[in-house]
Design an enzyme around this catalytic site. Sequence first.
Site, PDB file in Angstrom:
ATOM      1  N   GLY A 227      10.885 -64.176 147.072  1.00  0.00           N
ATOM      2  CA  GLY A 227       9.921 -63.693 146.102  1.00  0.00           C
ATOM      3  C   GLY A 227      10.615 -62.839 145.068  1.00  0.00           C
ATOM      4  N   CYS A 228       9.899 -61.912 144.522  1.00  0.00           N
ATOM      5  CA  CYS A 228      10.432 -61.037 143.479  1.00  0.00           C
ATOM      6  C   CYS A 228      11.692 -60.333 143.962  1.00  0.00           C
ATOM      7  CB  CYS A 228       9.376 -60.012 143.080  1.00  0.00           C
ATOM      8  SG  CYS A 228       9.950 -58.809 141.885  1.00  0.00           S
TER       9      CYS A 228
END
Length: 169
Positions: free
Chosen positions: A9-10
Amino acid sequence: MERAIFAGGCFWCMVQPFEEQDGIESVLSGYTGGHVPNPTYEQVCSKTTGHTEAVEIIFDPEKISYADLVEIYWAQTDPTDAFGQFEDRGDNYRPVIFYETEAQRQIAEQSKDNLQASGRFDRPIVTSIEPSAPFYPAEDYHQAFYRTNPQRYAISSAKRHQFLEENWQ
């Protein structure tokens, strides 16, 4: 020193858990797995480069093992979500363990099998395990974001932290 690359993810949310470990030389946010050399954040966000946000970890295997890093990685992600992580959706946020060596691949595969067999999750573990690809450092303002922008980091990581507390504690 050895290198590990993880996408979960981020990349803002993937730095701190690794940076806090003994034996970690550096953790760098960046992009990997795509077909455009030296992509920018805007290009990666356009979902046209094939890259995913990731962290490159340089570590001392005498102090922390690759297997330990994989276990830390799992506890930062939802390994049952192949289409992003938490509020970050799309291929550029997909969860991937990028291996550097055959030994790393075997460790990652065994760890994934163990996680699936553990029964912790009632859905399949879908995190990909893929050979490493060129890694391109992200722009400076993305590096160590949790330290340089703590309020924005707290807002952007709230869903992730809630999930982690509910599923990994």
